[in-house]
Design an enzyme around this catalytic site. Structure first.
Site, PDB file in Angstrom:
ATOM      1  N   GLU A   1      -1.330  -5.196   8.853  1.00  0.00           N
ATOM      2  CA  GLU A   1      -0.694  -4.762   9.861  1.00  0.00           C
ATOM      3  C   GLU A   1      -1.289  -5.152  11.242  1.00  0.00           C
ATOM      4  O   GLU A   1      -2.383  -5.269  11.251  1.00  0.00           O
ATOM      5  CB  GLU A   1      -0.557  -3.262   9.621  1.00  0.00           C
ATOM      6  CG  GLU A   1       0.066  -2.715   8.376  1.00  0.00           C
ATOM      7  CD  GLU A   1       0.182  -1.199   8.222  1.00  0.00           C
ATOM      8  OE1 GLU A   1      -0.043  -0.593   9.258  1.00  0.00           O
ATOM      9  OE2 GLU A   1       1.045  -0.715   7.153  1.00  0.00           O
TER      10      GLU A   1
ATOM     11  N   ASP B   1       0.940  -1.018   0.075  1.00  0.00           N
ATOM     12  CA  ASP B   1      -0.028   0.045   0.088  1.00  0.00           C
ATOM     13  C   ASP B   1       0.769   1.346   0.005  1.00  0.00           C
ATOM     14  O   ASP B   1       0.606   2.555  -0.090  1.00  0.00           O
ATOM     15  CB  ASP B   1      -1.077   0.034   1.068  1.00  0.00           C
ATOM     16  CG  ASP B   1      -0.197   0.081   2.408  1.00  0.00           C
ATOM     17  OD1 ASP B   1       0.850  -0.196   2.561  1.00  0.00           O
ATOM     18  OD2 ASP B   1      -0.983   0.237   3.468  1.00  0.00           O
ATOM     19  N   SER B   2       2.217   1.165   0.120  1.00  0.00           N
ATOM     20  CA  SER B   2       3.106   2.207  -0.173  1.00  0.00           C
ATOM     21  C   SER B   2       3.082   2.868  -1.540  1.00  0.00           C
ATOM     22  O   SER B   2       3.582   3.938  -2.039  1.00  0.00           O
ATOM     23  CB  SER B   2       4.650   1.749  -0.038  1.00  0.00           C
ATOM     24  OG  SER B   2       4.903   0.515  -0.584  1.00  0.00           O
TER      25      SER B   2
ATOM     26  N   GLU C   1       9.169  -3.741  11.085  1.00  0.00           N
ATOM     27  CA  GLU C   1       9.504  -2.203  10.428  1.00  0.00           C
ATOM     28  C   GLU C   1       9.917  -1.375  11.678  1.00  0.00           C
ATOM     29  O   GLU C   1       9.180  -1.067  12.423  1.00  0.00           O
ATOM     30  CB  GLU C   1       8.371  -1.648   9.742  1.00  0.00           C
ATOM     31  CG  GLU C   1       8.666  -0.331   9.084  1.00  0.00           C
ATOM     32  CD  GLU C   1       7.712   0.033   8.011  1.00  0.00           C
ATOM     33  OE1 GLU C   1       6.717  -0.613   7.449  1.00  0.00           O
ATOM     34  OE2 GLU C   1       7.722   1.351   7.534  1.00  0.00           O
TER      35      GLU C   1
ATOM     36  N   LYS D   1      -0.628  -9.630   3.195  1.00  0.00           N
ATOM     37  CA  LYS D   1      -0.148  -9.108   4.386  1.00  0.00           C
ATOM     38  C   LYS D   1      -1.014  -8.007   5.180  1.00  0.00           C
ATOM     39  O   LYS D   1      -1.867  -7.314   4.514  1.00  0.00           O
ATOM     40  CB  LYS D   1       1.219  -8.440   3.903  1.00  0.00           C
ATOM     41  CG  LYS D   1       1.732  -7.683   4.849  1.00  0.00           C
ATOM     42  CD  LYS D   1       3.130  -7.356   4.540  1.00  0.00           C
ATOM     43  CE  LYS D   1       3.203  -5.877   4.130  1.00  0.00           C
ATOM     44  NZ  LYS D   1       2.797  -4.881   4.955  1.00  0.00           N
TER      45      LYS D   1
HETATM   46  N1  LIG Z   1       8.385   5.450  -0.307  1.00  0.00           N
HETATM   47  C1  LIG Z   1       8.104   4.769   0.607  1.00  0.00           C
HETATM   48  N2  LIG Z   1       9.072   4.049   1.517  1.00  0.00           N
HETATM   49  C2  LIG Z   1       8.836   3.262   2.794  1.00  0.00           C
HETATM   50  O1  LIG Z   1       9.799   2.731   3.155  1.00  0.00           O
HETATM   51  C3  LIG Z   1       7.407   3.503   3.118  1.00  0.00           C
HETATM   52  C4  LIG Z   1       6.468   4.180   2.503  1.00  0.00           C
HETATM   53  N3  LIG Z   1       6.792   4.413   1.020  1.00  0.00           N
HETATM   54  N4  LIG Z   1       5.033   4.188   2.467  1.00  0.00           N
HETATM   55  C5  LIG Z   1       4.568   3.268   3.746  1.00  0.00           C
HETATM   56  C6  LIG Z   1       5.817   3.251   4.782  1.00  0.00           C
HETATM   57  C7  LIG Z   1       5.992   4.473   5.537  1.00  0.00           C
HETATM   58  N5  LIG Z   1       7.302   4.205   5.863  1.00  0.00           N
HETATM   59  C8  LIG Z   1       8.273   5.462   6.270  1.00  0.00           C
HETATM   60  C9  LIG Z   1       7.892   6.424   5.876  1.00  0.00           C
HETATM   61  C10 LIG Z   1       8.953   7.600   6.353  1.00  0.00           C
HETATM   62  C11 LIG Z   1       9.941   7.284   7.215  1.00  0.00           C
HETATM   63  C12 LIG Z   1      10.870   8.516   7.638  1.00  0.00           C
HETATM   64  O2  LIG Z   1      10.789   9.546   7.156  1.00  0.00           O
HETATM   65  N6  LIG Z   1      11.848   8.064   8.494  1.00  0.00           N
HETATM   66  C13 LIG Z   1      12.673   9.223   9.076  1.00  0.00           C
HETATM   67  C14 LIG Z   1      12.757   9.487  10.491  1.00  0.00           C
HETATM   68  C15 LIG Z   1      11.452   9.603  10.973  1.00  0.00           C
HETATM   69  C16 LIG Z   1      10.887  10.931  10.820  1.00  0.00           C
HETATM   70  O3  LIG Z   1      11.722  11.998  10.938  1.00  0.00           O
HETATM   71  O4  LIG Z   1       9.722  11.103  10.202  1.00  0.00           O
HETATM   72  C17 LIG Z   1      14.200   8.672   8.680  1.00  0.00           C
HETATM   73  O5  LIG Z   1      15.031   9.265   8.622  1.00  0.00           O
HETATM   74  O6  LIG Z   1      14.169   7.236   8.572  1.00  0.00           O
HETATM   75  C18 LIG Z   1      10.309   5.939   7.826  1.00  0.00           C
HETATM   76  C19 LIG Z   1       9.273   5.018   7.126  1.00  0.00           C
HETATM   77  C20 LIG Z   1       7.875   3.010   5.200  1.00  0.00           C
HETATM   78  N7  LIG Z   1       6.870   2.819   4.341  1.00  0.00           N
HETATM   79  C1  LIG Z   2       7.168  -1.190   3.897  1.00  0.00           C
HETATM   80  C2  LIG Z   2       6.414  -2.278   3.536  1.00  0.00           C
HETATM   81  C3  LIG Z   2       6.618  -3.250   4.795  1.00  0.00           C
HETATM   82  C4  LIG Z   2       5.111  -2.019   3.120  1.00  0.00           C
HETATM   83  O1  LIG Z   2       3.864  -2.511   4.049  1.00  0.00           O
HETATM   84  C5  LIG Z   2       4.802  -1.545   2.140  1.00  0.00           C
HETATM   85  O2  LIG Z   2       5.415  -1.367   1.199  1.00  0.00           O
HETATM   86  O3  LIG Z   2       3.459  -1.160   1.863  1.00  0.00           O
HETATM   87 MG   LIG Z   3       2.336  -1.540   3.455  1.00  0.00          MG
END
Ligand SMILES: Nc1nc(=O)c2c([nH]1)NC[C@@H]1CN(c3ccc(C(=O)N[C@@H](CCC(=O)O)C(=O)O)cc3)CN21
Ligand SMILES: CC(C)C(=O)C(=O)O
Ligand SMILES: [Mg+2]
Length: 270
Positions: free
Chosen positions: A120, A49-50, A186, A118
């Site tokens: 959550e 769902d990303s 995750e 899958k």
């Molecule tokens: N393009 C994309 N990549 C992903 O990994 C992802 C998605 N979309 N959509 C669904 C979820 C959301 N996820 C995410 C989205 C953002 C962060 C992020 O920005 N992390 C920062 C720290 C936290 C913050 O400051 O918001 C980092 O630097 O890791 C992490 C996981 C993982 N998944």
């Molecule tokens: C980040 C992975 C685990 C996911 O759920 C997605 O891509 O939607």
């Molecule tokens: Mg997902």
């Protein structure tokens, strides 16, 4: 996972864990990328769902619907020969109970050709997992940071730190007991992921959970340098698709302006 496998099945996930062979996964949302990753030997493809972020341009995964994911999942499942294809169940399609969850899982299995679903949540989703598995549908669980609960969790927050480790372990055992064939961890501290991996009999898959899990998964557009904006810290970029495509577009524009495209070899005779 061993290359000679004709088609990856859930038992190969189990075998990989037993033999200490790492499981590899990427997301995919279309038949072109799915074909490339499948031919390269990836073990599983998640139609995540990303897609909300990567395909549709939403800020979060929350608006994504079953009807948006079904055609993408059908494209990926139809393209692969070897990889196991996992359909991600979107926010609002399984939370009200086991009946709703099974109904959604049936839609993905009947309408897309995916091999597993899958969803959550750990303890909170155990009844849903149990019911789907009882209908013969493999379930990949997803615990730790669960993006569909971003607002409940207060942002992109690492899960399982300090006191939180106990709740995360309870989630891990709950999804194993409910019958999940694998579990995505995750944004979890590596040491906690290592402990979960050693306690569980089912394989663990890391998305930002360090190297000690049984497998790894990344969002392909992040991994290939195709996504714009901020990329999570846990991503390693293996290519620069934005650079490649941007340069190609600039060269194309310049060639048209200068008249060097189309050239004689691109033309038809009368
Ligand atoms: N393009 C994309 N990549 C992903 O990994 C992802 C998605 N979309 N959509 C669904 C979820 C959301 N996820 C995410 C989205 C953002 C962060 C992020 O920005 N992390 C920062 C720290 C936290 C913050 O400051 O918001 C980092 O630097 O890791 C992490 C996981 C993982 N998944
Ligand atoms: C980040 C992975 C685990 C996911 O759920 C997605 O891509 O939607
Ligand atoms: Mg997902």
């Amino acid at each position: 996972m061993a290359e000679p496998i004709k088609r990856v099945r859930t038992r190969h996930f189990q075998n990989a864990k037993a033999n200490g062979i790492k499981i590899t996964g990427l997301t995919s949302y279309d038949q072109l990328s799915a074909t490339i990753f499948d031919e390269a030997g990836i073990d599983f493809l998640l139609v995540g769902d990303s897609a909300g972020n990567t395909v549709f341009g939403y800020d979060t995964t929350l608006p994504v619907t079953i009807d948006e994911l079904i055609p993408l999942t059908r494209a990926v499942a139809g393209a692969v020969k070897r990889a196991l294809v996992v359909a991600d169940m979107p926010f609002g399609s399984y939370e009200t109970g086991a009946d709703e969850a099974l109904h959604t899982a049936f839609r993905f299995m009947k309408e897309t050709g995916a091999h597993a679903v899958k969803l959550e949540g750990g303890v909170r989703s155990a009844e849903q997992i149990r019911r789907i598995v009882s209908a013969g549908i493999p379930v990949m669980a997803h615990i730790g940071y669960t993006p569909q609960s971003e607002h409940g969790l207060g942002g992109h927050v690492i899960q399982g730190r300090g006191e939180g480790a106990e709740a995360l372990l309870a989630d891990a055992h709950a999804v194993e007991d409910a019958g999940a064939f694998a579990v995505v961890l995750e944004m979890v501290p590596s040491a906690v992921a290592a402990q979960i991996t050693s306690e569980l009999t089912i394989p663990t898959i890391s998305v930002g959970a360090g190297p000690s899990t049984d497998g790894q998964l990344l969002v392909w557009t992040d991994w290939a340098g195709f996504s714009g904006g901020r990329i999570p810290k846990f991503v390693k970029q293996y290519a620069d698709l934005r650079g490649v495509l941007g340069d190609a577009a600039k060269a194309y524009i310049a060639d048209i302006a200068s008249g060097s495209f189309p050239a004689p070899e691109h033309e038809y005779d009368a």
